[in-house]
Scaffold this active site. Structure first.
Site, PDB file in Angstrom:
ATOM      1  N   ASP A 268      38.206  38.816  39.567  1.00 38.72           N
ATOM      2  CA  ASP A 268      37.593  37.488  39.694  1.00 38.72           C
ATOM      3  C   ASP A 268      36.336  37.625  40.541  1.00 38.72           C
ATOM      4  O   ASP A 268      36.373  38.212  41.621  1.00 38.72           O
ATOM      5  CB  ASP A 268      38.599  36.535  40.361  1.00 38.72           C
ATOM      6  CG  ASP A 268      38.058  35.134  40.577  1.00 38.72           C
ATOM      7  OD1 ASP A 268      36.963  34.814  40.072  1.00 38.72           O
ATOM      8  OD2 ASP A 268      38.736  34.344  41.265  1.00 38.72           O
TER       9      ASP A 268
ATOM     10  N   SER B 253      39.972  26.925  42.190  1.00 34.74           N
ATOM     11  CA  SER B 253      38.554  27.081  41.857  1.00 34.74           C
ATOM     12  C   SER B 253      37.733  26.042  42.627  1.00 34.74           C
ATOM     13  O   SER B 253      37.807  25.982  43.848  1.00 34.74           O
ATOM     14  CB  SER B 253      38.366  26.983  40.348  1.00 34.74           C
ATOM     15  OG  SER B 253      37.072  27.399  39.970  1.00 34.74           O
TER      16      SER B 253
ATOM     17  N   HIS C 222      40.188  34.868  37.075  1.00 34.69           N
ATOM     18  CA  HIS C 222      39.836  33.481  37.352  1.00 34.69           C
ATOM     19  C   HIS C 222      40.294  32.570  36.202  1.00 34.69           C
ATOM     20  O   HIS C 222      40.052  32.852  35.041  1.00 34.69           O
ATOM     21  CB  HIS C 222      38.330  33.326  37.560  1.00 34.69           C
ATOM     22  CG  HIS C 222      37.971  32.024  38.204  1.00 34.69           C
ATOM     23  ND1 HIS C 222      37.961  31.863  39.581  1.00 34.69           N
ATOM     24  CD2 HIS C 222      37.658  30.824  37.680  1.00 34.69           C
ATOM     25  CE1 HIS C 222      37.629  30.614  39.855  1.00 34.69           C
ATOM     26  NE2 HIS C 222      37.442  29.964  38.724  1.00 34.69           N
TER      27      HIS C 222
END
Length: 407
Positions: free
Chosen positions: A347, A193, A377
């Site tokens: 995601d 991320s 995610h």
């Protein structure tokens, strides 16, 4: 005197129950869980819990008791950390930056591989304690020395604090890798991320540094590599998928970049970016760069709204390379080491990975791409949470381990 305490004792359960009911209603009214995802009921339950914690944190913040990010970090840092008999784990400080070093206990006939890990969480969540299990596993299974960097976070610190901390700690480590038993020719940067974004940004920042070992490879797990175009196909398709909805991402982005939340709509509709800037970067950001198979589901062609100069002045740092590594010059991209890119179908950041993959490949950089049709995610962080883990969580970890072992 006993009456106020009695009222308080009765009110607290009602308060917590009300917050939970609100979170459940919010989930079922606003959240989309695609049919292709596995263990959907478990995902819904976890997301309700996630929204519940955010709700409590926001209430505490409005009451002036504690900020939402600090409340969430307090909860996940209270989780017990398991010791691994095969590793030596040491908490250190590189200057003022806290780091955690994972070193295999077993003797080695040669210098080991090194991993520099940047944790995720959007600078709002995440911490060395929260990601301890993941880093423990990576260090043990790849027989590597792993350094996890604990950077400064919101609400007390904003961009570019995280970049400076990650860069300074990485440089400090690279200058002394052999003292930690690390082979300077086999150092990998890794992140998920926002940590994946940091891995990309730091790798770019170290290009041309003759005083440091060259990074051998970069492992980018569903990274955020641009912060101003939030209408890519994956942003439209997955805008309400746990655990990173588009609305929540804009909120986190504003926290991180110290942008007032009143500019969220301008960021979403693209009116904060000048027309000439859109034209300049269209060659890298265009949906035409994304394979057709990823645009079949619910994508509508999009054009930015009328340019708003006031919004641009407040948000123009979203265009900085330190926040959007996708925008780096070709000569920088061409010098980057090989990459391992992980993307998840469900995601909103899926297309960030696809666009960065194309940028790297167009400049001759070798890319190994791993895509999960059932991934979402934040799934990586659940891999060691037993009953809370998902098949895609373990798939990502195994893929990363196998790639790093090949370095």
């Amino acid at each position: 005197m006993a009456v106020p305490w009695l009222v308080l004792l009765l009110a607290l359960p009602i308060f917590f129950l009300g917050a939970f009911v609100w979170a459940v209603f919010e989930h079922f009214l606003t959240t989309d869980v695609p049919a292709t995802m596995q263990q959907r009921a478990k995902l819904r339950a976890l997301h309700c819990g996630f929204l519940y914690v955010l709700t409590l944190g926001n209430i505490l913040e409005k009451l002036g008791i504690c900020s939402m990010p600090k409340f969430v970090r307090f909860l996940h840092d209270s989780m017990r950390i398991k010791k691994d008999p095969e590793l030596i784990v040491t908490d250190l400080h590189f200057g003022t930056i806290p780091v955690r070093l994972f070193q295999p206990k077993a003797a080695s006939s040669r210098l080991r591989r090194g991993i520099i890990f940047y944790h995720g969480g959007g600078s709002v969540f995440g911490s060395p304690d929260c990601h301890h299990g993941l880093c423990n596993h990576l260090a043990r299974e790849t027989d590597s020395v792993l350094l996890m960097i604990g950077y400064r976070m919101v609400p007390d610190h904003h961009s570019p604090a995280i970049f400076h901390d990650c860069l300074n700690a990485s440089v400090y480590f690279l200058k002394a890798v052999e003292t930690y038993g690390v082979d300077p020719s086999r150092v990998v940067v890794c992140g998920e991320s926002i940590g994946g974004a940091m891995a990309a940004i730091i790798t770019q920042a170290l290009v041309g540094r003759s005083d440091l070992p060259r990074i051998r490879a970069q492992v980018l797990i569903y990274p955020a590599v641009q912060t101003f175009c939030l209408q890519l196909p994956s942003f439209q398709q997955n805008q309400n998928v746990p655990f990173l909805s588009r609305k929540f991402m804009v909120t986190v982005l504003c926290y991180y970049l110290a942008i007032d939340l009143s500019w969220r709509d301008a960021i979403l509709n693209g009116s904060c970016v000048p027309p000439d800037v859109w034209r300049k970067y269209e060659k890298w950001l265009s949906p035409d760069n994304i394979p057709k198979k990823f645009k079949k589901r619910g994508f509508q062609p999009w054009s930015p709204g009328p340019f708003n100069e006031a919004a641009y002045l407040e948000t123009k740092h979203t265009l900085d390379v330190e926040n959007s590594p996708l925008l780096a010059d070709d000569e920088i991209i061409a010098q980057l080491p090989e990459a391992f890119l992980v993307s998840c179908e469900n995601d909103i950041l899926r297309d960030d990975s696809l666009l960065y993959k194309k940028r790297l490949e167009d400049q001759g950089v070798r890319v190994t791409w791993y895509h999960l049709e059932d991934g979402f995610h934040g799934s990586l962080i659940f891999f060691d949470k037993k009953a809370f883990s998902f098949p895609c969580s373990l798939k990502i970890v195994n893929a990363v381990v196998n790639y790093v072992k090949g370095i």
